[in-house]
Design a protein around this motif. Structure first.
Motif, PDB file in Angstrom:
ATOM      1  N   ARG A  28       0.829  -1.210   0.000  1.00  0.00           N
ATOM      2  CA  ARG A  28       0.000   0.000   0.000  1.00  0.00           C
ATOM      3  C   ARG A  28       0.862   1.258   0.000  1.00  0.00           C
ATOM      4  O   ARG A  28       0.444   2.299  -0.478  1.00  0.00           O
ATOM      5  N   ASP A  89      -3.542   9.846  -7.743  1.00  0.00           N
ATOM      6  CA  ASP A  89      -3.860   8.484  -8.183  1.00  0.00           C
ATOM      7  C   ASP A  89      -5.248   8.033  -7.757  1.00  0.00           C
ATOM      8  O   ASP A  89      -5.865   7.221  -8.431  1.00  0.00           O
ATOM      9  N   TRP A  90      -5.727   8.536  -6.638  1.00  0.00           N
ATOM     10  CA  TRP A  90      -7.004   8.084  -6.108  1.00  0.00           C
ATOM     11  C   TRP A  90      -8.166   8.995  -6.503  1.00  0.00           C
ATOM     12  O   TRP A  90      -9.278   8.832  -6.019  1.00  0.00           O
ATOM     13  N   ARG A  91      -7.970   9.909  -7.409  1.00  0.00           N
ATOM     14  CA  ARG A  91      -9.026  10.859  -7.749  1.00  0.00           C
ATOM     15  C   ARG A  91     -10.241  10.199  -8.391  1.00  0.00           C
ATOM     16  O   ARG A  91     -11.334  10.760  -8.375  1.00  0.00           O
ATOM     17  N   ARG A  92     -10.096   8.994  -8.923  1.00  0.00           N
ATOM     18  CA  ARG A  92     -11.234   8.293  -9.541  1.00  0.00           C
ATOM     19  C   ARG A  92     -11.731   7.118  -8.686  1.00  0.00           C
ATOM     20  O   ARG A  92     -12.559   6.344  -9.138  1.00  0.00           O
ATOM     21  N   ARG A  93     -11.238   6.992  -7.503  1.00  0.00           N
ATOM     22  CA  ARG A  93     -11.694   5.933  -6.594  1.00  0.00           C
ATOM     23  C   ARG A  93     -13.019   6.351  -5.964  1.00  0.00           C
ATOM     24  O   ARG A  93     -13.437   7.496  -6.092  1.00  0.00           O
ATOM     25  N   PRO A  94     -13.654   5.410  -5.256  1.00  0.00           N
ATOM     26  CA  PRO A  94     -14.907   5.779  -4.568  1.00  0.00           C
ATOM     27  C   PRO A  94     -14.687   6.973  -3.641  1.00  0.00           C
ATOM     28  O   PRO A  94     -13.578   7.205  -3.144  1.00  0.00           O
ATOM     29  N   GLN A  97     -12.564   6.754  -0.322  1.00  0.00           N
ATOM     30  CA  GLN A  97     -11.107   6.647  -0.507  1.00  0.00           C
ATOM     31  C   GLN A  97     -10.522   7.959  -1.027  1.00  0.00           C
ATOM     32  O   GLN A  97      -9.477   8.406  -0.563  1.00  0.00           O
ATOM     33  N   ARG A  98     -11.195   8.532  -1.996  1.00  0.00           N
ATOM     34  CA  ARG A  98     -10.731   9.799  -2.566  1.00  0.00           C
ATOM     35  C   ARG A  98     -10.660  10.881  -1.490  1.00  0.00           C
ATOM     36  O   ARG A  98      -9.673  11.603  -1.371  1.00  0.00           O
TER      37      ARG A  98
END
Length: 126
Positions: A28, A89-94, A97-98
């Motif tokens: 992670r 990197d997480w801008r398109r996660r749920p 998480q975002r």
């Protein structure tokens, strides 16, 4: 234990837990290593975990507390790009998480201030 003694130990505990997590669950952390850094992400993960453990030990020991806390403040500034990488990197996660990734960005400020405060309180005690 006086409050002034708890604060450095809490900071040391936070750093120790984070450092141990780098070794317990490195995947992670590998994902947050900025791609511009040379070498293996795993090497950066283990290296930063080792630094966190060393900083924790230094802050826990009164003779090295001030210098270790100053180094921790610098470390918190230095790892900020990893938090930015995670947010990108997480801008398109749920959303959960975002939002967690975005919330990490401003949290670096109180960590830096906390470490600086511990450094100031530890000066002259060695």
């Amino acid at each position: 234990m006086p409050r002034s003694e708890r604060s450095p130990l809490l900071l040391a505990g936070l750093l120790a837990a984070a450092g141990a997590a780098h070794f317990a669950a490195p995947r992670r952390f590998d994902a947050t290593v900025p791609r511009l850094l040379p070498g293996s992400p795993r090497a950066w993960t283990y290296g930063s975990g080792a630094v966190e453990l060393a900083l924790a030990a230094g802050i826990a020991a009164p003779p090295t507390r001030a210098v270790a806390a100053k180094a921790a403040a610098a470390f918190f500034v230095g790892v900020f790009p990893a938090n930015v990488q995670m947010a990108v990197d997480w801008r398109r996660r749920p959303a959960r998480q975002r939002n967690a990734a975005l919330a990490r960005l401003p949290l670096q400020v109180p960590l830096v201030l906390w470490a600086r405060g511990v450094a100031r309180s530890g000066e002259g005690r060695s």
